[in-house]
Design an enzyme around this catalytic site. Structure first.
Site, PDB file in Angstrom:
ATOM      1  N   SER A   9     -21.337 -71.739 -11.513  1.00 46.51           N
ATOM      2  CA  SER A   9     -21.231 -72.825 -12.485  1.00 46.51           C
ATOM      3  C   SER A   9     -20.840 -74.129 -11.807  1.00 46.51           C
ATOM      4  O   SER A   9     -19.790 -74.229 -11.168  1.00 46.51           O
ATOM      5  CB  SER A   9     -20.193 -72.481 -13.556  1.00 46.51           C
ATOM      6  OG  SER A   9     -19.953 -73.635 -14.336  1.00 46.51           O
ATOM      7  N   HIS A  34     -25.785 -72.452 -12.840  1.00 44.02           N
ATOM      8  CA  HIS A  34     -25.373 -72.533 -14.244  1.00 44.02           C
ATOM      9  C   HIS A  34     -24.777 -73.918 -14.497  1.00 44.02           C
ATOM     10  O   HIS A  34     -23.909 -74.372 -13.753  1.00 44.02           O
ATOM     11  CB  HIS A  34     -24.333 -71.434 -14.521  1.00 44.02           C
ATOM     12  CG  HIS A  34     -23.919 -71.327 -15.954  1.00 44.02           C
ATOM     13  ND1 HIS A  34     -24.690 -70.697 -16.906  1.00 44.02           N
ATOM     14  CD2 HIS A  34     -22.812 -71.765 -16.609  1.00 44.02           C
ATOM     15  CE1 HIS A  34     -24.071 -70.734 -18.075  1.00 44.02           C
ATOM     16  NE2 HIS A  34     -22.924 -71.396 -17.924  1.00 44.02           N
ATOM     17  N   ASP A  36     -22.991 -76.358 -17.223  1.00 44.12           N
ATOM     18  CA  ASP A  36     -22.239 -76.363 -18.480  1.00 44.12           C
ATOM     19  C   ASP A  36     -22.190 -77.756 -19.078  1.00 44.12           C
ATOM     20  O   ASP A  36     -21.593 -78.667 -18.504  1.00 44.12           O
ATOM     21  CB  ASP A  36     -20.808 -75.879 -18.219  1.00 44.12           C
ATOM     22  CG  ASP A  36     -20.758 -74.384 -17.990  1.00 44.12           C
ATOM     23  OD1 ASP A  36     -21.273 -73.639 -18.845  1.00 44.12           O
ATOM     24  OD2 ASP A  36     -20.208 -73.963 -16.956  1.00 44.12           O
ATOM     25  N   MET A  38     -20.870 -80.015 -22.145  1.00 46.05           N
ATOM     26  CA  MET A  38     -19.840 -80.002 -23.194  1.00 46.05           C
ATOM     27  C   MET A  38     -19.727 -81.369 -23.845  1.00 46.05           C
ATOM     28  O   MET A  38     -19.720 -82.392 -23.158  1.00 46.05           O
ATOM     29  CB  MET A  38     -18.482 -79.653 -22.576  1.00 46.05           C
ATOM     30  CG  MET A  38     -18.480 -78.360 -21.821  1.00 46.05           C
ATOM     31  SD  MET A  38     -16.855 -78.094 -21.098  1.00 46.05           S
ATOM     32  CE  MET A  38     -17.129 -76.509 -20.312  1.00 46.05           C
ATOM     33  N   HIS A  67     -26.273 -74.355 -20.148  1.00 47.00           N
ATOM     34  CA  HIS A  67     -25.487 -73.805 -21.258  1.00 47.00           C
ATOM     35  C   HIS A  67     -24.993 -74.971 -22.108  1.00 47.00           C
ATOM     36  O   HIS A  67     -24.140 -75.740 -21.675  1.00 47.00           O
ATOM     37  CB  HIS A  67     -24.317 -73.007 -20.637  1.00 47.00           C
ATOM     38  CG  HIS A  67     -23.350 -72.454 -21.623  1.00 47.00           C
ATOM     39  ND1 HIS A  67     -22.097 -71.970 -21.234  1.00 47.00           N
ATOM     40  CD2 HIS A  67     -23.415 -72.282 -22.967  1.00 47.00           C
ATOM     41  CE1 HIS A  67     -21.463 -71.537 -22.300  1.00 47.00           C
ATOM     42  NE2 HIS A  67     -22.215 -71.711 -23.352  1.00 47.00           N
ATOM     43  N   MET A  69     -22.914 -76.453 -24.795  1.00 47.56           N
ATOM     44  CA  MET A  69     -21.748 -76.302 -25.675  1.00 47.56           C
ATOM     45  C   MET A  69     -21.654 -77.578 -26.507  1.00 47.56           C
ATOM     46  O   MET A  69     -20.823 -78.452 -26.272  1.00 47.56           O
ATOM     47  CB  MET A  69     -20.493 -76.047 -24.840  1.00 47.56           C
ATOM     48  CG  MET A  69     -20.469 -74.635 -24.260  1.00 47.56           C
ATOM     49  SD  MET A  69     -19.324 -74.440 -22.898  1.00 47.56           S
ATOM     50  CE  MET A  69     -20.385 -74.968 -21.557  1.00 47.56           C
ATOM     51  N   MET A 138     -19.874 -64.895 -24.074  1.00 49.93           N
ATOM     52  CA  MET A 138     -18.777 -65.633 -23.440  1.00 49.93           C
ATOM     53  C   MET A 138     -17.585 -64.706 -23.280  1.00 49.93           C
ATOM     54  O   MET A 138     -17.166 -64.052 -24.234  1.00 49.93           O
ATOM     55  CB  MET A 138     -18.374 -66.837 -24.298  1.00 49.93           C
ATOM     56  CG  MET A 138     -19.367 -67.978 -24.323  1.00 49.93           C
ATOM     57  SD  MET A 138     -19.788 -68.652 -22.692  1.00 49.93           S
ATOM     58  CE  MET A 138     -18.181 -69.185 -22.078  1.00 49.93           C
ATOM     59  N   PHE A 144     -13.344 -74.694 -20.680  1.00 51.35           N
ATOM     60  CA  PHE A 144     -12.695 -74.937 -19.393  1.00 51.35           C
ATOM     61  C   PHE A 144     -12.979 -73.796 -18.421  1.00 51.35           C
ATOM     62  O   PHE A 144     -13.044 -72.634 -18.827  1.00 51.35           O
ATOM     63  CB  PHE A 144     -11.175 -75.073 -19.573  1.00 51.35           C
ATOM     64  CG  PHE A 144     -10.806 -76.223 -20.463  1.00 51.35           C
ATOM     65  CD1 PHE A 144     -10.654 -77.507 -19.943  1.00 51.35           C
ATOM     66  CD2 PHE A 144     -10.664 -76.042 -21.832  1.00 51.35           C
ATOM     67  CE1 PHE A 144     -10.350 -78.583 -20.771  1.00 51.35           C
ATOM     68  CE2 PHE A 144     -10.362 -77.113 -22.674  1.00 51.35           C
ATOM     69  CZ  PHE A 144     -10.201 -78.384 -22.144  1.00 51.35           C
ATOM     70  N   ASP A 176     -19.974 -65.056 -18.909  1.00 50.58           N
ATOM     71  CA  ASP A 176     -19.539 -66.377 -18.445  1.00 50.58           C
ATOM     72  C   ASP A 176     -18.069 -66.570 -18.798  1.00 50.58           C
ATOM     73  O   ASP A 176     -17.713 -66.596 -19.972  1.00 50.58           O
ATOM     74  CB  ASP A 176     -20.420 -67.426 -19.148  1.00 50.58           C
ATOM     75  CG  ASP A 176     -20.138 -68.851 -18.747  1.00 50.58           C
ATOM     76  OD1 ASP A 176     -19.326 -69.076 -17.830  1.00 50.58           O
ATOM     77  OD2 ASP A 176     -20.747 -69.755 -19.357  1.00 50.58           O
ATOM     78  N   GLY A 177     -17.249 -66.688 -17.761  1.00 51.90           N
ATOM     79  CA  GLY A 177     -15.834 -66.964 -17.969  1.00 51.90           C
ATOM     80  C   GLY A 177     -14.948 -65.915 -17.314  1.00 51.90           C
ATOM     81  O   GLY A 177     -15.008 -64.744 -17.669  1.00 51.90           O
ATOM     82  N   GLY A 178     -14.195 -66.349 -16.302  1.00 52.30           N
ATOM     83  CA  GLY A 178     -13.255 -65.437 -15.647  1.00 52.30           C
ATOM     84  C   GLY A 178     -13.925 -64.336 -14.844  1.00 52.30           C
ATOM     85  O   GLY A 178     -13.344 -63.261 -14.637  1.00 52.30           O
ATOM     86  N   GLY A 198     -17.692 -69.561 -11.808  1.00 52.00           N
ATOM     87  CA  GLY A 198     -17.348 -70.926 -11.428  1.00 52.00           C
ATOM     88  C   GLY A 198     -16.266 -70.936 -10.370  1.00 52.00           C
ATOM     89  O   GLY A 198     -16.541 -71.002  -9.158  1.00 52.00           O
TER      90      GLY A 198
HETATM   91  C1  DX5 Z   1     -16.661 -72.206 -19.799  1.00 50.94           C
HETATM   92  C2  DX5 Z   1     -17.971 -72.395 -19.069  1.00 50.94           C
HETATM   93  C3  DX5 Z   1     -18.081 -71.562 -17.860  1.00 50.94           C
HETATM   94  C4  DX5 Z   1     -17.067 -71.852 -16.825  1.00 50.94           C
HETATM   95  C5  DX5 Z   1     -16.785 -70.589 -16.088  1.00 50.94           C
HETATM   96  O1  DX5 Z   1     -16.613 -73.065 -20.856  1.00 50.94           O
HETATM   97  O2  DX5 Z   1     -19.035 -72.062 -19.911  1.00 50.94           O
HETATM   98  O3  DX5 Z   1     -19.362 -71.582 -17.290  1.00 50.94           O
HETATM   99  O4  DX5 Z   1     -17.448 -72.859 -15.955  1.00 50.94           O
HETATM  100  O5  DX5 Z   1     -15.814 -70.865 -15.181  1.00 50.94           O
HETATM  101  P1  DX5 Z   1     -14.892 -69.763 -14.501  1.00 50.94           P
HETATM  102  O6  DX5 Z   1     -15.798 -68.881 -13.704  1.00 50.94           O
HETATM  103  O7  DX5 Z   1     -13.984 -70.604 -13.669  1.00 50.94           O
HETATM  104  O8  DX5 Z   1     -14.185 -69.019 -15.591  1.00 50.94           O
HETATM  105 ZN    ZN Z   2     -21.257 -71.680 -19.183  1.00 53.13          ZN
END
Ligand code: DX5
Ligand code: ZN
Length: 216
Positions: A9, A34, A36, A38, A67, A69, A138, A144, A176-178, A198
């Site tokens: 990301s 990827h 993001d 927002m 993606h 958002m 997600m 974030f 996606d996320g963590g 990310g």
């Molecule tokens: C969250 C995003 C993710 C984010 C993932 O809102 O959609 O793509 O960048 O980041 P990490 O891998 O740091 O959780």
């Molecule tokens: Zn994302």
């Protein structure tokens, strides 16, 4: 079975040097980026817009997995298609006619994805599964980078994977996320084949080894 893909990301790259972030992804031998987007409304953060995507496009052949958002993703399909996105994923929770937006994405010649937040009932996706190239579960609340993976989403991933098998469909199942080596393995065991990372990617001492471990 889709081959596993790691999609770093861009959100976790240095925002003053996106081109270097792109190069880091290429140097790790990966094929997807990827991206993001927002709007400070659908999620409580603002990232960047179509101009960044357009300016990165000539620098790389990476597959741009965008993606959205955004509260009104339907209003930005044309802008991101023009900017060079190859895949646009929109949220089932956003304020739009989901089927219509997915159709608009495909009419623009792009792959279409549907995303759900960690607390969504995955059955909300059922009406759209025949029309998508990707489902994004997600694994954190979007907004974030750097948040902790939510294991409760594994159940939704399993549900979507089972539904995919039942239909004989072959859309990608993205998380996606963590995502790190450990949580990525749990997601893959649950049926995910597309792993967004990310923080863990950009902070990895050896990014190539990290990506290899995620797809092992
Ligand atoms: C969250 C995003 C993710 C984010 C993932 O809102 O959609 O793509 O960048 O980041 P990490 O891998 O740091 O959780
Ligand atoms: Zn994302």
């Amino acid at each position: 079975m889709n081959p596993a893909v790691v999609a770093p990301s861009l959100l976790a790259a240095d925002h003053g040097a996106f081109a270097q972030g792109v190069l880091a992804v290429e140097a790790a031998g990966l094929g997807w980026l990827h991206i993001d987007i927002m709007d400070g409304h659908f999620v409580p953060n603002i990232s960047f817009g179509p101009q960044v995507v357009a300016d990165l496009r000539p620098l790389t052949k990476l597959h741009f997995d965008v993606h959205l958002m955004l509260s009104h993703p339907d209003r930005y399909v044309a802008a991101f298609a023009k900017a060079g996105a190859e895949r646009l994923t929109v949220h089932v929770e956003a304020d739009h006619d989901v089927a219509k937006t997915l159709a608009a994405i495909k009419a623009a010649g792009l792959s279409a994805g549907i995303a759900m937040n960690p607390d969504a009932d995955p059955r909300r996706l059922l009406p759209f599964l025949g029309d998508v190239d990707l489902v994004l579960c997600m694994t954190v609340f979007p907004g974030f980078g750097g948040q902790a993976f939510m294991p409760s989403v594994l159940e939704s991933i399993r549900f979507v994977a089972a539904e995919r098998a039942r239909r004989g469909a072959n859309f990608r199942l993205e998380v996606d996320g963590g995502i790190n080596v450990e949580t990525g393995r749990l997601c893959r065991e649950a049926g995910a084949d597309t792993l967004v990372a990310g923080t863990a990617f950009f902070k990895a001492a050896d990014r190539k080894a990290f990506a290899a471990a995620l797809t092992a």
